[in-house]
Design an enzyme around this catalytic site. Structure first.
Site, PDB file in Angstrom:
ATOM      1  N   SER A 145       2.262 -16.675  -2.141  1.00  0.00           N
ATOM      2  CA  SER A 145       2.274 -15.527  -3.049  1.00  0.00           C
ATOM      3  C   SER A 145       1.062 -14.660  -2.755  1.00  0.00           C
ATOM      4  CB  SER A 145       2.220 -16.006  -4.503  1.00  0.00           C
ATOM      5  OG  SER A 145       1.938 -14.937  -5.392  1.00  0.00           O
ATOM      6  N   TYR A 158      -1.856 -20.547 -11.040  1.00  0.00           N
ATOM      7  CA  TYR A 158      -0.801 -20.415 -10.035  1.00  0.00           C
ATOM      8  C   TYR A 158      -1.370 -19.891  -8.719  1.00  0.00           C
ATOM      9  CZ  TYR A 158       3.390 -18.338  -7.842  1.00  0.00           C
ATOM     10  OH  TYR A 158       4.391 -17.973  -6.966  1.00  0.00           O
TER      11      TYR A 158
END
Length: 255
Positions: A145, A158
């Site tokens: 990501s 995250y």
């Protein structure tokens, strides 16, 4: 020359393969001639998707497993070893997220996130290594990501797991290069999937995201899948250890 841009006969394992980026990736690799093996937790969804592909005459297999747990990972690789005996492409797409400020996280919350996002990649790579080596020219693609590259709001936990996967990718690329195994990662920004639906259906939040995205839109699963396919192809044979942002320009946006 055309075969450099194909995956005919290649054997690919795709985690989280029943929806979103994983499903789009499986479809793309099948279109390019690969055989695919998908894994997801929902047994019914796996069976239904594999049945659809087989009805179309497409070479697909799959199984249900919880890859956030070590036994699930071991079962998947054992099945691949039994079915194929080698592996040309491993696509670590599985990932989850729980949004919130870091102070709101408990240690157990973070451990669960780390197990799903990092340990699943580490363990599948470790277990699949003999099969990837046997293929003599294989590829690993880890879906990370842009939050592993830069700050993104309310996802510090995250983002740290995705940064770990990016570094693992770089290290394995060097370690496994003598075995003709390439390892790369992709770092998407917001992609139109079920996981991100609460974000892109929120008009105010979507407007803020698009204001930071030079291309002025969120991405589509097929756009990530195309990059996965390229990194699995012979055409990308000299590319390893890289992290490619699929983000509409978000990660390089300045003043």
């Amino acid at each position: 020359m055309q075969s450099r841009w194909r995956l005919d006969g290649k054997l690919a394992l795709i985690t989280g393969g029943t929806r979103g980026i994983g499903l789009a990736t499986a479809e793309q690799l099948l279109d390019l001639g690969a055989q695919v093996f998908i894994v997801a937790r929902d047994a019914q969804a796996v069976a239904a998707q594999v049945a659809r592909w087989r009805a179309q005459g497409r070479p697909a297999r799959g199984m249900a497993a919880d890859l956030a747990d070590a036994p699930g990972r071991e079962q998947v690789i054992a099945r691949i070893a039994q079915s194929w005996g080698k592996l040309d492409a491993l696509v670590n797409n599985l990932g989850t997220n729980v949004r919130g400020l870091l102070a709101q996280y408990s240690p157990d919350d973070y451990r669960r996130l780390f197990e799903a996002n990092v340990m699943s990649v580490f363990d599948l790579c470790r277990l699949a290594y003999p099969l990837l080596k046997q293929a003599k020219g294989s590829a690993v693609v880890n879906i990370t990501s842009v939050s592993g590259l830069a700050h993104a709001r309310n996802i510090a936990a995250y983002g740290s797991t995705k940064a770990a996967v990016i570094q693992l990718t770089k290290s394995l690329a060097v370690e496994w290069a003598p075995d003709s195994i390439r390892v790369n990662s992709l770092a998407p920004w917001y992609i139109r999937t079920d996981l991100t639906r609460p974000v892109w259906e929120n008009e105010e939040l979507l407007a803020a995201i698009l204001a930071r995205t030079p291309m002025g839109r969120i991405g589509e699963p097929a756009e990530v899948a195309a990059a996965v396919a390229f990194l699995c192809m012979p055409a990308s044979a000299y590319i390893t250890g890289q992290c490619l942002a699929i983000d509409g320009g978000y990660s390089v946006y300045g003043f």
